[in-house]
Design a protein around this motif. Structure first.
Motif, PDB file in Angstrom:
ATOM      1  N   ARG A  85      41.071  86.236  39.449  1.00  0.00           N
ATOM      2  CA  ARG A  85      42.303  86.598  40.173  1.00  0.00           C
ATOM      3  C   ARG A  85      42.649  88.074  39.954  1.00  0.00           C
TER       4      ARG A  85
ATOM      5  N   PHE B 121      36.910  81.943  44.599  1.00  0.00           N
ATOM      6  CA  PHE B 121      38.237  82.548  44.563  1.00  0.00           C
ATOM      7  C   PHE B 121      38.281  83.555  45.709  1.00  0.00           C
TER       8      PHE B 121
ATOM      9  N   ALA C 199      48.232  87.785  42.032  1.00  0.00           N
ATOM     10  CA  ALA C 199      47.381  86.689  41.560  1.00  0.00           C
ATOM     11  C   ALA C 199      47.743  85.374  42.251  1.00  0.00           C
TER      12      ALA C 199
ATOM     13  N   VAL D  49      45.757  84.294  45.601  1.00  0.00           N
ATOM     14  CA  VAL D  49      44.322  84.016  45.523  1.00  0.00           C
ATOM     15  C   VAL D  49      44.136  82.514  45.683  1.00  0.00           C
TER      16      VAL D  49
ATOM     17  N   SER E 163      43.423  75.048  45.331  1.00  0.00           N
ATOM     18  CA  SER E 163      44.697  75.679  44.971  1.00  0.00           C
ATOM     19  C   SER E 163      45.795  75.296  45.959  1.00  0.00           C
TER      20      SER E 163
END
Length: 185
Positions: free
Chosen positions: A4, A36, A49, A52, A63
């Motif tokens: 990240r 990522f 961050a 991401v 995520s």
């Protein structure tokens, strides 16, 4: 997490160095089965961050944020090139101009570009974010570490995000030098 932080650093650097503007471009890093990548709608010079996204190599979102619409391109590269650990997809102006004027590949102008890039093929235009764009770009890239996408931008790859980023800078420098030499004729 180190991925990240690296994505934030190089996203902001890409914008600072004029390699992309506004919402354009996206970077990614692979660790094992995870990728990522910049989140959809994130702006490179304001990256955090929290912007991401994390997806698996088969495209499943892990995520809470959605990945860039170009995630198919990144995944296709990782699947086709197991040696690749990072991808930079940017929209630098001279690279886009060169990809609009040339058909097969960007001429190598400097010894440095020859050493680090070898050749820079040009993939034909395909709509952004599509499976067709991903397939066409990966096919044109082959075992090269850089490819221009007609009227769209560039993609570079590396064993690290730092390597992919600096290859992108080198492609843009090559495109700029080529363009400048053409305008002097």
């Amino acid at each position: 997490m180190i991925e990240r932080m690296a994505l934030v650093k190089y996203s902001r650097l890409a914008h600072e160095r004029g390699l992309t503007a506004a919402f354009g471009g996206n970077l990614s890093m692979r660790r094992g089965n995870l990728v990522f990548i910049k989140a959809t709608g994130a702006v490179m010079d304001e990256m955090t961050a929290g912007q991401v996204a994390v997806i698996t190599l088969d495209g499943r979102q892990v995520s809470g944020v959605r990945p860039s619409s170009e995630y198919r391109l990144h995944l296709a590269i990782y699947r086709g090139r197991p040696d690749v650990r990072a991808v930079a997809h940017l929209h630098p102006p001279y690279s886009i101009a060169a990809s609009s004027l040339l058909e097969d590949e960007l001429p190598i102008v400097t010894p440095e570009a020859g050493i680090y890039l070898g050749r820079i093929p040009i993939a034909p235009f395909m709509p952004a974010g599509t499976e067709e764009l991903a397939e066409t770009t990966v096919a044109e890239m082959g075992d090269c570490d850089a490819v221009l996408m007609a009227r769209h931008g560039l993609v570079t790859v590396g064993r690290s995000l730092r390597e992919a980023f600096y290859k992108a800078e080198l492609v843009e420098e090559s495109a700029k030098l080529w363009y400048m030499s053409m305008t002097r004729r």
